[in-house]
Design an enzyme around this catalytic site. Structure first.
Site, PDB file in Angstrom:
ATOM      1  N   ARG A  26      61.307  49.362  54.184  1.00  0.00           N
ATOM      2  CA  ARG A  26      60.151  48.947  54.970  1.00  0.00           C
ATOM      3  C   ARG A  26      59.918  49.916  56.137  1.00  0.00           C
ATOM      4  O   ARG A  26      60.886  50.345  56.777  1.00  0.00           O
ATOM      5  CB  ARG A  26      60.429  47.545  55.520  1.00  0.00           C
ATOM      6  N   THR A  56      48.942  46.775  47.492  1.00  0.00           N
ATOM      7  CA  THR A  56      50.390  46.842  47.270  1.00  0.00           C
ATOM      8  C   THR A  56      50.585  46.908  45.767  1.00  0.00           C
ATOM      9  O   THR A  56      49.605  46.777  45.011  1.00  0.00           O
ATOM     10  CB  THR A  56      51.098  45.620  47.925  1.00  0.00           C
ATOM     11  N   GLU A  89      51.095  49.935  58.103  1.00  0.00           N
ATOM     12  CA  GLU A  89      51.965  48.749  58.025  1.00  0.00           C
ATOM     13  C   GLU A  89      52.129  48.037  59.362  1.00  0.00           C
ATOM     14  O   GLU A  89      52.403  46.829  59.400  1.00  0.00           O
ATOM     15  CB  GLU A  89      53.342  49.166  57.504  1.00  0.00           C
ATOM     16  N   ASP A 118      50.848  44.628  60.162  1.00  0.00           N
ATOM     17  CA  ASP A 118      51.498  43.377  59.745  1.00  0.00           C
ATOM     18  C   ASP A 118      52.210  42.697  60.924  1.00  0.00           C
ATOM     19  O   ASP A 118      52.696  41.573  60.795  1.00  0.00           O
ATOM     20  CB  ASP A 118      52.496  43.621  58.602  1.00  0.00           C
ATOM     21  N   SER A 170      55.076  40.063  53.246  1.00  0.00           N
ATOM     22  CA  SER A 170      54.988  38.954  52.280  1.00  0.00           C
ATOM     23  C   SER A 170      55.571  39.351  50.931  1.00  0.00           C
ATOM     24  O   SER A 170      55.563  38.550  49.999  1.00  0.00           O
ATOM     25  CB  SER A 170      53.523  38.573  52.050  1.00  0.00           C
ATOM     26  N   GLY A 206      49.323  41.677  46.860  1.00  0.00           N
ATOM     27  CA  GLY A 206      48.323  40.690  47.268  1.00  0.00           C
ATOM     28  C   GLY A 206      48.488  40.113  48.660  1.00  0.00           C
ATOM     29  O   GLY A 206      48.054  38.980  48.900  1.00  0.00           O
ATOM     30  N   GLY A 207      49.114  40.845  49.607  1.00  0.00           N
ATOM     31  CA  GLY A 207      49.249  40.302  50.959  1.00  0.00           C
ATOM     32  C   GLY A 207      49.959  38.955  50.907  1.00  0.00           C
ATOM     33  O   GLY A 207      50.891  38.753  50.118  1.00  0.00           O
TER      34      GLY A 207
HETATM   35  N1  GLY Z   1      51.809  44.947  53.609  1.00  0.00           N
HETATM   36  C1  GLY Z   1      52.028  44.006  52.599  1.00  0.00           C
HETATM   37  C2  GLY Z   1      53.229  43.181  52.848  1.00  0.00           C
HETATM   38  O1  GLY Z   1      54.210  43.715  53.303  1.00  0.00           O
HETATM   39  O2  GLY Z   1      53.218  42.002  52.628  1.00  0.00           O
END
Ligand code: GLY
Length: 617
Positions: A93, A394, A433, A436, A464, A484-485
């Site tokens: 990440r 994603t 990112e 988020d 997510s 899909g967020g």
């Molecule tokens: N940016 C998508 C996620 O990490 O959920």
């Protein structure tokens, strides 16, 4: 025809003709794009294991699905090793730079407009994909980094045909491929958006990938490429001025580290699930929902449940509302602020939460619960936090090799097209990112609020993403996940219920229409309108939900289920036969390729089967 296309055609045609069937199980890849699936199949055919294949697929996706993931982003690679029976996650990440601050998206006390903040360098997190893939390869792979980059380099250098999804994402880019000139030059050459069937070559990206192949990950994290990344993320939108400039330094890049994490383990009706812990909300929120749903006989049509029945859909909607209320308050990067995981999953806490669900009406908008009495960690109560937008993009892919190693890998550059910033001369997009995180800081010393998802130096933003492994009797039987967020978590939930409660094959479980609610207020999104989405959510069932008080479905008597949610790519291990299979999602250009080996030797008798329908035992 270019060399890669020739190679793929040769592999499929010449090897399909093989009459020799495998004595050992096949290797299988399930990916959202056929060229990236072929890249993975090539590594399987070369004797690569699931980790090698995952690396090749990820690099190839950067070329053919650049709007969704790549070396400018990060992800979660969930790995199961057959030999040692270990399951763990390589967490690549993105991280906030050392100079990030809680108020950086709200310099005047008000959140920046999302379209501006998310397309400026300020949103770019320190990318993790190259370090993550390299770490996984060095520790658990059989191949060299350069071997896994080779198919992507060929695709970037020689080109490929733009598919319908890439063309649609360019056409409906919300301006994101037009803001920064290097991105426009690739995807809108001469000002004309690339269309389906157009040929796309990416020489700068090929050069970058070759550099990483020749010199290793330090070619990305240090030196001229690192300097180019740092410079690129100083781009800002004119409306934001200095406030929009990124804060990443060469030191941040040089210091980037992946985390190797234990999976979050849960149980549902006799099955075991291994999912993603914080910094993702994916595993926790999904397990909360499953444990609340366990009290409803979802598979029992005789009791009025069963797939798509109003009782089943009502229960799903209500647990989604409850779990998402908790998610927004309690979940962030556990390395920075303690998440009360034990309390959130405690049976008594979840029983109390599930007791809020009423059979005959939609519950009032639920607040987050208080799991602290059931938690022995030192978490304190944070205030609700809000992430402004979570993109439908994603990507997810799944792999099983002939030895039984499994990879379930979700990766991202966050929004479709990430920040929209392509590193000049290097041909890849940088993520956004950091959006988020909460745009408005929520930490409050007076209330003891730690600001679970506030921006902090080095912290990872809440995700997510929910790569999943399903186990039966201690053995992996399926790997799956979705883009899909926030809807990722619900796509994975829908598929899990379809498999376990509704007895579907994996392909049926993927094809079936999905339902999603991502806020406590409970606007229902549901799928329909495409032929493969069977069985449908009927209008009568939707009317019953409307009478119960559910919102988002439109007028009574109409079909309010018209959306498309997620894209699940899966592999399956049949415990009875030992066979490996795959299932892919028609919502994108999901592709399964199966590479058959003769005994322990993989050679020209390898055969590849493009599959459409497969099933879980
Ligand atoms: N940016 C998508 C996620 O990490 O959920």
């Amino acid at each position: 025809m270019n060399r890669l296309a020739h190679y793929t055609r040769w592999l499929v045609l010449c090897l399909l003709s093989s009459s020799v069937l495998a004595a050992s199980p096949d290797g299988v890849v399930a990916v959202s794009h056929p060229a990236a699936a072929a890249a993975g199949a090539r590594l399987l055919a070369q004797g690569g294991n699931a980790i090698d294949v995952a690396a090749a697929v990820q690099f190839a996706l950067n070329v053919v699905e650049p709007q969704s993931s790549g070396i400018g982003g990060g992800g979660f690679m969930l790995i199961h090793l057959a030999k040692t029976n270990e399951t763990f996650i390589v967490d690549s990440r993105e991280r906030a730079p050392a100079q990030a601050s809680a108020d950086m998206f709200a310099p005047d006390g008000l959140p920046m407009p999302f379209p501006l903040g998310s397309t400026s360098g300020l949103a770019v997190g320190v990318p993790g994909t190259v370090r993550g893939v390299d770490t996984a390869l060095r520790r658990w792979g059989n191949k060299k980094l350069a071997d896994t980059l080779a198919p992507a380099i060929e695709l970037a250098e020689r080109g490929f045909r733009v598919n319908r999804l890439l063309a649609a994402d360019i056409a409906n880019d919300g301006g994101r491929t037009q803001i920064h000139p290097e991105t426009a030059a690739i995807f809108r050459p001469g000002g004309v958006p690339l269309a389906e069937g157009d040929w796309l070559m990416q020489p700068d990206l090929a050069k970058t990938l070759k550099r990483i192949a020749a010199k290793g990950p330090d070619a990305f994290y240090r030196g001229q490429l690192a300097r180019a990344i740092v410079k690129a993320q100083q781009r800002t939108r004119s409306e934001l001025g200095e406030a929009g400039k990124g804060r990443m330094t060469l030191f941040d890049l040089a210091q980037y580290q992946v985390a190797i994490r234990e999976p979050l383990i849960g149980h549902y009706r006799g099955w075991t699930l291994a999912g993603m812990p914080p910094p993702s909300s994916g595993g926790l929120t999904m397990l909360q929902m499953l444990k609340m749903l366990e009290r409803f006989p979802l598979g029992d049509a005789a009791q009025g449940y069963g797939f798509g029945s109003p009782k089943t859909l009502h229960a799903m909607i209500e647990v989604m509302r409850l779990a998402f209320a908790d998610r927004v308050v309690w979940i962030g990067d556990d390395d920075a602020a303690t998440v009360p995981q034990q309390g959130l999953l405690h049976p008594d806490y979840l029983a109390m939460r599930a007791a809020l669900i009423q059979a005959d009406r939609r519950m009032e908008t639920p607040q987050a619960g208080d799991p602290l009495p059931w938690d022995s960690s030192t978490a304190v109560r944070p205030k609700p936090s809000r992430t402004l937008q979570e993109s439908p993009h994603t990507t997810h892919f799944s792999i099983v090799d002939r030895w039984g190693n499994v990879v379930s890998y979700t990766s991202t550059i966050e929004f479709t097209w990430g920040s929209g910033i392509t590193v000049p001369g290097y041909g890849f997009l940088l993520n956004n990112e950091l959006t988020d995180f909460n745009f408005l800081p929520s930490a409050d010393a007076a209330t003891g609020n730690p600001g679970a998802n506030d921006v902090e130096p080095h912290k990872r933003p809440r995700s997510s993403m929910a790569p999943m492994l399903l186990f039966k009797d201690g053995k992996p039987v399926a790997a799956y996940g979705s883009p899909g967020g926030a809807t990722i978590i619900n796509s994975v939930l829908n598929v899990t219920l379809n498999l376990i409660d509704h007895g579907m094959s994996m392909q049926q479980a993927i094809d079936a229409p999905r339902l999603s609610v991502t806020h406590a207020a409970g606007k229902v999104s549901c799928e329909g309108g495409q032929d493969f989405m069977q069985p449908r959510f009927g209008i009568a069932a939707q009317d019953t939900l409307r009478v119960l008080g559910h919102v988002g479905l439109g007028e009574a008597g109409t079909d309010g289920c018209q959306e498309t949610i997620g894209s699940v790519q899966a592999v399956v291990v049949d415990l009875a036969t030992g066979e490996h299979r795959g299932a892919a999602d028609p919502r994108r250009e999901g592709t399964v390729i199966r590479v058959k080996s003769r005994g322990a030797k993989i050679d020209a008798t390898t055969s590849i089967h493009l599959q459409s329908k497969q099933s879980i035992p």
